[in-house]
Design an enzyme around this catalytic site. Structure first.
Site, PDB file in Angstrom:
ATOM      1  N   HIS A  31      19.355 -23.624 -14.271  1.00  0.00           N
ATOM      2  CA  HIS A  31      20.758 -23.657 -14.741  1.00  0.00           C
ATOM      3  C   HIS A  31      21.391 -22.321 -14.339  1.00  0.00           C
ATOM      4  O   HIS A  31      21.498 -22.027 -13.149  1.00  0.00           O
ATOM      5  CB  HIS A  31      20.742 -23.937 -16.240  1.00  0.00           C
ATOM      6  CG  HIS A  31      22.051 -24.335 -16.865  1.00  0.00           C
ATOM      7  ND1 HIS A  31      23.175 -24.591 -16.138  1.00  0.00           N
ATOM      8  CD2 HIS A  31      22.401 -24.516 -18.181  1.00  0.00           C
ATOM      9  CE1 HIS A  31      24.168 -24.908 -16.963  1.00  0.00           C
ATOM     10  NE2 HIS A  31      23.724 -24.873 -18.219  1.00  0.00           N
TER      11      HIS A  31
ATOM     12  N   HIS B 151      22.791 -30.016  -7.157  1.00  0.00           N
ATOM     13  CA  HIS B 151      23.473 -30.091  -8.447  1.00  0.00           C
ATOM     14  C   HIS B 151      23.312 -31.500  -8.981  1.00  0.00           C
ATOM     15  O   HIS B 151      23.295 -32.455  -8.200  1.00  0.00           O
ATOM     16  CB  HIS B 151      24.965 -29.762  -8.271  1.00  0.00           C
ATOM     17  CG  HIS B 151      25.651 -29.442  -9.553  1.00  0.00           C
ATOM     18  ND1 HIS B 151      26.144 -30.420 -10.380  1.00  0.00           N
ATOM     19  CD2 HIS B 151      25.912 -28.256 -10.154  1.00  0.00           C
ATOM     20  CE1 HIS B 151      26.686 -29.841 -11.437  1.00  0.00           C
ATOM     21  NE2 HIS B 151      26.552 -28.537 -11.335  1.00  0.00           N
TER      22      HIS B 151
ATOM     23  N   ASP C 283      26.502 -21.006  -7.857  1.00  0.00           N
ATOM     24  CA  ASP C 283      25.606 -19.852  -7.882  1.00  0.00           C
ATOM     25  C   ASP C 283      25.306 -19.304  -6.498  1.00  0.00           C
ATOM     26  O   ASP C 283      24.864 -18.166  -6.358  1.00  0.00           O
ATOM     27  CB  ASP C 283      24.278 -20.233  -8.553  1.00  0.00           C
ATOM     28  CG  ASP C 283      24.468 -20.512 -10.015  1.00  0.00           C
ATOM     29  OD1 ASP C 283      25.322 -19.869 -10.624  1.00  0.00           O
ATOM     30  OD2 ASP C 283      23.762 -21.381 -10.552  1.00  0.00           O
TER      31      ASP C 283
HETATM   32  N1  ACO Z   1      16.563 -27.231  -2.140  1.00  0.00           N
HETATM   33  C1  ACO Z   1      15.881 -28.194  -1.478  1.00  0.00           C
HETATM   34  N2  ACO Z   1      15.741 -29.457  -1.925  1.00  0.00           N
HETATM   35  C2  ACO Z   1      16.323 -29.757  -3.099  1.00  0.00           C
HETATM   36  C3  ACO Z   1      17.051 -28.807  -3.834  1.00  0.00           C
HETATM   37  C4  ACO Z   1      17.159 -27.497  -3.310  1.00  0.00           C
HETATM   38  N3  ACO Z   1      17.817 -26.545  -3.966  1.00  0.00           N
HETATM   39  N4  ACO Z   1      17.513 -29.386  -4.967  1.00  0.00           N
HETATM   40  C5  ACO Z   1      17.102 -30.658  -4.948  1.00  0.00           C
HETATM   41  N5  ACO Z   1      16.370 -30.881  -3.836  1.00  0.00           N
HETATM   42  C6  ACO Z   1      15.726 -32.147  -3.458  1.00  0.00           C
HETATM   43  C7  ACO Z   1      14.510 -32.396  -4.326  1.00  0.00           C
HETATM   44  O1  ACO Z   1      13.341 -31.821  -3.792  1.00  0.00           O
HETATM   45  C8  ACO Z   1      14.460 -33.897  -4.359  1.00  0.00           C
HETATM   46  O2  ACO Z   1      13.906 -34.347  -3.124  1.00  0.00           O
HETATM   47  P1  ACO Z   1      12.940 -35.630  -3.092  1.00  0.00           P
HETATM   48  O3  ACO Z   1      13.783 -36.759  -3.590  1.00  0.00           O
HETATM   49  O4  ACO Z   1      12.569 -35.724  -1.653  1.00  0.00           O
HETATM   50  O5  ACO Z   1      11.813 -35.295  -4.014  1.00  0.00           O
HETATM   51  C9  ACO Z   1      15.933 -34.302  -4.354  1.00  0.00           C
HETATM   52  O6  ACO Z   1      16.633 -33.204  -3.773  1.00  0.00           O
HETATM   53  C10 ACO Z   1      16.494 -34.581  -5.750  1.00  0.00           C
HETATM   54  O7  ACO Z   1      16.103 -33.527  -6.605  1.00  0.00           O
HETATM   55  P2  ACO Z   1      16.133 -33.619  -8.191  1.00  0.00           P
HETATM   56  O8  ACO Z   1      15.262 -32.537  -8.765  1.00  0.00           O
HETATM   57  O9  ACO Z   1      15.873 -35.011  -8.642  1.00  0.00           O
HETATM   58  O10 ACO Z   1      17.632 -33.311  -8.462  1.00  0.00           O
HETATM   59  P3  ACO Z   1      18.224 -32.863  -9.847  1.00  0.00           P
HETATM   60  O11 ACO Z   1      19.517 -33.518  -9.980  1.00  0.00           O
HETATM   61  O12 ACO Z   1      17.283 -33.023 -10.974  1.00  0.00           O
HETATM   62  O13 ACO Z   1      18.321 -31.286  -9.598  1.00  0.00           O
HETATM   63  C11 ACO Z   1      18.931 -29.109  -9.666  1.00  0.00           C
HETATM   64  C12 ACO Z   1      19.418 -30.539  -9.741  1.00  0.00           C
HETATM   65  C13 ACO Z   1      17.936 -28.819 -10.813  1.00  0.00           C
HETATM   66  C14 ACO Z   1      20.111 -28.172  -9.821  1.00  0.00           C
HETATM   67  C15 ACO Z   1      18.234 -28.874  -8.299  1.00  0.00           C
HETATM   68  O14 ACO Z   1      19.095 -29.186  -7.244  1.00  0.00           O
HETATM   69  C16 ACO Z   1      17.691 -27.453  -8.133  1.00  0.00           C
HETATM   70  O15 ACO Z   1      16.587 -27.165  -8.617  1.00  0.00           O
HETATM   71  N6  ACO Z   1      18.457 -26.548  -7.448  1.00  0.00           N
HETATM   72  C17 ACO Z   1      18.076 -25.190  -7.273  1.00  0.00           C
HETATM   73  C18 ACO Z   1      18.404 -24.397  -8.522  1.00  0.00           C
HETATM   74  C19 ACO Z   1      19.909 -24.230  -8.709  1.00  0.00           C
HETATM   75  O16 ACO Z   1      20.618 -23.850  -7.802  1.00  0.00           O
HETATM   76  N7  ACO Z   1      20.386 -24.444  -9.943  1.00  0.00           N
HETATM   77  C20 ACO Z   1      21.793 -24.246 -10.296  1.00  0.00           C
HETATM   78  C21 ACO Z   1      22.450 -25.539 -10.589  1.00  0.00           C
HETATM   79  S1  ACO Z   1      24.197 -25.319 -10.852  1.00  0.00           S
HETATM   80  C22 ACO Z   1      24.341 -24.579 -12.328  1.00  0.00           C
HETATM   81  O17 ACO Z   1      23.586 -24.748 -13.224  1.00  0.00           O
HETATM   82  C23 ACO Z   1      25.445 -23.685 -12.489  1.00  0.00           C
END
Ligand code: ACO
Length: 382
Positions: free
Chosen positions: A224, A264, A319
């Site tokens: 987050h 996201h 971010d």
């Molecule tokens: N880099 C590479 N691949 C990614 C990323 C990333 N940052 N984020 C998601 N993916 C991929 C996952 O590996 C997954 O791939 P798969 O289907 O082949 O396994 C797919 O995208 C879906 O991922 P989920 O985890 O199901 O997506 P979710 O909606 O739960 O995740 C989250 C959202 C937690 C923000 C995620 O994108 C992440 O971890 N991002 C990096 C951390 C981040 O930037 N957080 C800030 C969010 S914005 C905020 O809070 C202000």
């Protein structure tokens, strides 16, 4: 009652809200009907907080009154300052220090320790909390630098006074405006993990301090609010390495790691706040702000766009560029997530107040998948 399991509550509606709306398909964010781009460009943070809490833009007189009430409330009780000094000596993380000090503020609030749900009283209490968060952070930072904190200056805006208390200098007007704009961008964002935490706590009619403290806890994690620090951590590691940014990200992908600042739960395209902050970072660089990371950020975004990740819906979130801007403003790296909390306090308080107007205790259920009918064996026979 539905028995369907909604892990992570993806797409589940938990309440109605008039505060802000995120259209993740086209990358649009609005507060009370106003586009974030218009607010970022034309409003001040105080104006936006008023808009979020009262539902309408203030008149000049209303804004003047609201801003001066907030300014009056910035001063911390000496016991809170003493605690911050202890926490700095103990090398506490700033986000944890903020959580502890925010919780402690309730001891010096003249109102009762539970909420009546009476909207004006809640807004008053909200002002007392929101106004003190910048002083907490700046004072904590002063103590850990071995100096005495500066007193708040009520003649300055919340953003400008924070920067002054943080660095001990007045700073440029561009820095003040940029920081104010960043606070606007982070002030609210529909339903999300920390806002949900705040309203879960608020739904028990617990005190507003409990809701904000809970929100800070939820925001602290790297999935987050913690992501803005993770982005800069990545850029720092990159800087210390012999790799270029594209090579670095390719290696991360090979290791199956996520790129911080990308992806996201709601946005399928680039976050509108990332667009605004990227443009600001470019402007600051053109104005001569020192800052090394805009080049890394843009190179990584370009590569991940070309490689198809962005098309899959994993695009830059707020971010990815907020840390770049804070670095240009000379803000210490480990304050980025606490600054996010400072801004989002407006959203948490607004949502709790709104939710309590038509309160229903939030009490979900878990599907029990453990054993049943296990016979109890006395301890001496186990
Ligand atoms: N880099 C590479 N691949 C990614 C990323 C990333 N940052 N984020 C998601 N993916 C991929 C996952 O590996 C997954 O791939 P798969 O289907 O082949 O396994 C797919 O995208 C879906 O991922 P989920 O985890 O199901 O997506 P979710 O909606 O739960 O995740 C989250 C959202 C937690 C923000 C995620 O994108 C992440 O971890 N991002 C990096 C951390 C981040 O930037 N957080 C800030 C969010 S914005 C905020 O809070 C202000």
């Amino acid at each position: 009652m539905t028995s369907e399991l909604a892990k992570g509550l993806d797409g589940i509606l938990v309440t109605e809200s008039e505060m802000s709306y995120v259209d993740g398909e086209i990358g649009r964010l609005i507060y009370r009907g106003f586009d974030i781009e218009d607010l970022a460009e034309q409003a001040t943070y105080e104006e936006v907080v008023y808009l979020l809490w009262y539902g309408d833009l203030p008149s000049e007189a209303e804004l003047e009154h609201f801003s001066s009430r907030l300014a009056e409330e910035r001063v911390l009780h000496q016991d809170v300052l003493a605690t911050l000094e202890r926490l700095a000596e103990a090398d506490e993380e700033p986000m944890s220090a903020l959580r502890t000090a925010t919780s402690m503020l309730s001891a010096y609030d003249p109102e009762a320790s539970y909420t009546t749900g009476e909207i004006d009283l809640s807004r008053e209490k909200g002002m007392r909390i929101l106004a003190k968060v910048p002083t907490i952070l700046a004072s904590f930072h002063a103590y850990r630098e071995g100096r005495e904190p500066l007193d708040p200056d009520p003649s300055r805006s919340l953003a400008g006074d924070f920067l002054r208390m943080l660095s001990g200098e007045s700073g440029s007007s561009l820095a003040g405006e940029t920081f104010d704009m960043s606070l606007i961008l982070h002030a609210d964002h529909g339903m999300n993990a920390s806002t949900f935490t705040s309203i879960v706590i608020g739904s028990t009619m617990a005190d507003l301090y409990a809701s904000v403290t809970g929100g800070i806890g939820a925001l602290s994690g790297p999935l987050h609010g913690g992501a803005n620090q993770e982005v800069i951590r990545m850029f720092r590691d990159l800087e210390d390495s012999e790799h270029g940014p594209v090579e670095w990200v390719k290696e991360m992908q090979k290791r199956g790691e996520r790129v911080p600042g990308f992806g996201h739960r709601v946005y399928r395209v680039k976050d509108p706040r990332a667009h605004i902050l990227e443009a600001k970072a470019v402007e600051l660089a053109e104005e001569g702000a020192e800052g090394r990371y805009i080049g890394y950020a843009q190179a990584i975004e370009e590569y991940l766009t070309e490689s198809g990740l962005v098309e899959k819906g994993i695009a830059p979130n707020v971010d990815f560029y907020s840390g770049v801007v804070y670095d240009q403003l000379g803000i210490p790296f480990d304050l980025y997530t606490p600054i996010f909390a400072m801004s989002r306090t407006a959203g948490w308080i607004g949502h709790v107040i709104e939710y309590q107007e038509d309160n229903r205790l939030i009490r979900p259920r878990a599907r029990y998948v453990g054993p049943k009918d296990v016979e109890f064996v006395p301890i001496e026979q186990r």
